[in-house]
Design a protein around this motif. Sequence first.
Motif, short mmCIF file in Angstrom:
data_model
loop_
_atom_site.label_atom_id
_atom_site.label_comp_id
_atom_site.label_asym_id
_atom_site.label_seq_id
_atom_site.Cartn_x
_atom_site.Cartn_y
_atom_site.Cartn_z
N LEU A 107 0.81 -1.22 0.00
CA LEU A 107 0.00 0.00 0.00
C LEU A 107 0.85 1.27 0.00
O LEU A 107 0.40 2.31 -0.49
N LYS A 118 7.14 -2.50 10.47
CA LYS A 118 5.82 -3.02 10.83
C LYS A 118 5.78 -3.44 12.28
O LYS A 118 6.62 -4.20 12.76
N ALA A 167 -5.66 -8.26 11.20
CA ALA A 167 -6.10 -8.11 12.59
C ALA A 167 -7.32 -7.21 12.72
O ALA A 167 -7.90 -7.11 13.78
N GLY A 217 -2.26 -1.58 7.27
CA GLY A 217 -1.88 -1.29 5.88
C GLY A 217 -2.50 0.01 5.42
O GLY A 217 -1.87 0.83 4.73
N ASP A 259 -10.69 1.77 4.40
CA ASP A 259 -10.29 2.26 5.72
C ASP A 259 -9.31 3.45 5.66
O ASP A 259 -9.06 4.09 6.67
N THR A 275 -10.04 -9.74 5.07
CA THR A 275 -11.20 -8.84 5.12
C THR A 275 -12.25 -9.26 4.08
O THR A 275 -13.45 -9.32 4.38
N1 LIG Z 1 1.96 -1.73 4.22
C1 LIG Z 1 1.16 -2.76 4.44
N2 LIG Z 1 0.95 -3.23 5.69
C2 LIG Z 1 0.11 -4.26 5.91
N3 LIG Z 1 -0.53 -4.94 4.95
C3 LIG Z 1 -0.35 -4.53 3.68
C4 LIG Z 1 0.51 -3.43 3.37
N4 LIG Z 1 0.48 -3.26 2.05
C5 LIG Z 1 -0.33 -4.21 1.55
N5 LIG Z 1 -0.84 -4.99 2.51
C6 LIG Z 1 -1.80 -6.09 2.30
O1 LIG Z 1 -3.07 -5.68 2.84
C7 LIG Z 1 -3.71 -6.74 3.53
C8 LIG Z 1 -4.52 -6.18 4.72
O2 LIG Z 1 -3.66 -5.47 5.58
P1 LIG Z 1 -4.16 -4.73 6.90
O3 LIG Z 1 -3.12 -4.90 7.94
O4 LIG Z 1 -4.61 -3.33 6.59
O5 LIG Z 1 -5.48 -5.54 7.20
P2 LIG Z 1 -6.28 -5.78 8.45
O6 LIG Z 1 -5.40 -5.92 9.64
O7 LIG Z 1 -7.23 -6.90 8.20
O8 LIG Z 1 -7.05 -4.41 8.67
P3 LIG Z 1 -8.44 -3.87 8.13
O9 LIG Z 1 -9.26 -5.02 7.66
O10 LIG Z 1 -9.00 -3.19 9.31
O11 LIG Z 1 -8.03 -2.91 7.04
C9 LIG Z 1 -2.59 -7.71 3.94
O12 LIG Z 1 -3.03 -9.03 3.69
C10 LIG Z 1 -1.39 -7.34 3.08
O13 LIG Z 1 -1.05 -8.34 2.15
#
Ligand SMILES: Nc1ncnc2c1ncn2[C@@H]1O[C@H](COP(=O)(O)OP(=O)(O)OP(=O)(O)O)[C@@H](O)[C@H]1O
Length: 268
Positions: free
Chosen positions: A63, A86, A92, A97, A131, A173
């Motif tokens: 991202l 990170k 979570a 991201g 988000d 998600t």
């Molecule tokens: N900088 C980043 N940090 C975390 N995940 C990333 C990033 N860039 C891309 N991604 C991808 O985005 C997906 C979702 O990441 P993120 O941590 O935002 O999800 P989450 O914890 O389920 O949060 P939410 O559903 O609330 O957005 C991950 O599976 C990952 O492969």
Amino acid sequence: MLKFANAKINIGLHVTERRADGYHNLETIFYPVKIYDAVEIQSAEELGMEIHGSELKADDDNLCLRAYRLLATDFDLPPVKIHLLKRIPIGAGLGGGSSDASATLQLLNDQFKLGLTDTQLETYAAQLGADCPFFIQNKATYAEDIGTKLSPIDLDLSAYYIVLLKPDLHISTAEAYKNVIPLTPQVDLRRAVQLPIQEWKLIIKNDFETGLFELYPQIAEIKRRFYELGAIYSSMTGSGSAVFAIFEQETDVSELNALGQVFLPMDL
Ligand SMILES: Nc1ncnc2c1ncn2[C@@H]1O[C@H](COP(=O)(O)OP(=O)(O)OP(=O)(O)O)[C@@H](O)[C@H]1O
Ligand SMILES: C[C@](O)(CO)[C@H](O)COP(=O)(O)OP(=O)(O)OC[C@H]1O[C@@H](n2ccc(N)nc2=O)[C@H](O)[C@@H]1O
């Protein structure tokens, strides 16, 4: 230039409608929490990225790189090297991201004096993920539509002790949304969060919990244990798998270490 990108929790989450574009309309309260990633951009010969503290790959899906490329379609940006540390767990429901993406937009805007307003940054952020726009202003917010229509609300939890626990479970998600049944909300979240927090337990719910607690009873167990330890409110955040708990005072939760990774709030 460096920015600490914090996580969010969802206080209540109603999935109200499945849309023709595959997304879902929702109602939620976003609240920032003090768990951080760090994003740094430096001038470089060519665009690049390094990630520390995670298995996450610095590929085109990242991202931060997507945020750079999005702005580069409208502005003549010089190449940068992005360093990402990170700490916010992935999968979570903590929006890590999304927060990194919005932090990258803000860093590029500041570093290269693009002059973008918060409203303009939110419009770019919405193209990166539902988000993302919340993290531009990063204040307690009521969110509608797919999570991108934002109205600030008056909610201050700084007097409370917020703890998070992330079980060893990665929930996608998109998968979570596929399994949720949209419902007409019975409660107005904006009003509900103005009630004493002791009453939230009876009124405020996250619609993802029903299906995911059945699939992963260990998430329900975390919430039950937080209440046993005296939490005044506890809920899964977003589409999981992390659970947060609000305590009236600092509370020792070390007995929950066996259930996953505990995150305590911290100041920078
Ligand atoms: N900088 C980043 N940090 C975390 N995940 C990333 C990033 N860039 C891309 N991604 C991808 O985005 C997906 C979702 O990441 P993120 O941590 O935002 O999800 P989450 O914890 O389920 O949060 P939410 O559903 O609330 O957005 C991950 O599976 C990952 O492969
Ligand atoms: C669960 C929440 O974290 C609650 O704040 C968000 O709604 C998720 O937002 P996000 O991770 O930024 O989501 P995006 O990256 O935009 O979308 C990932 C996938 O989740 C689903 N998705 C997301 C948001 C939304 N309102 N409806 C959806 O159905 C879509 O299948 C989409 O392909």
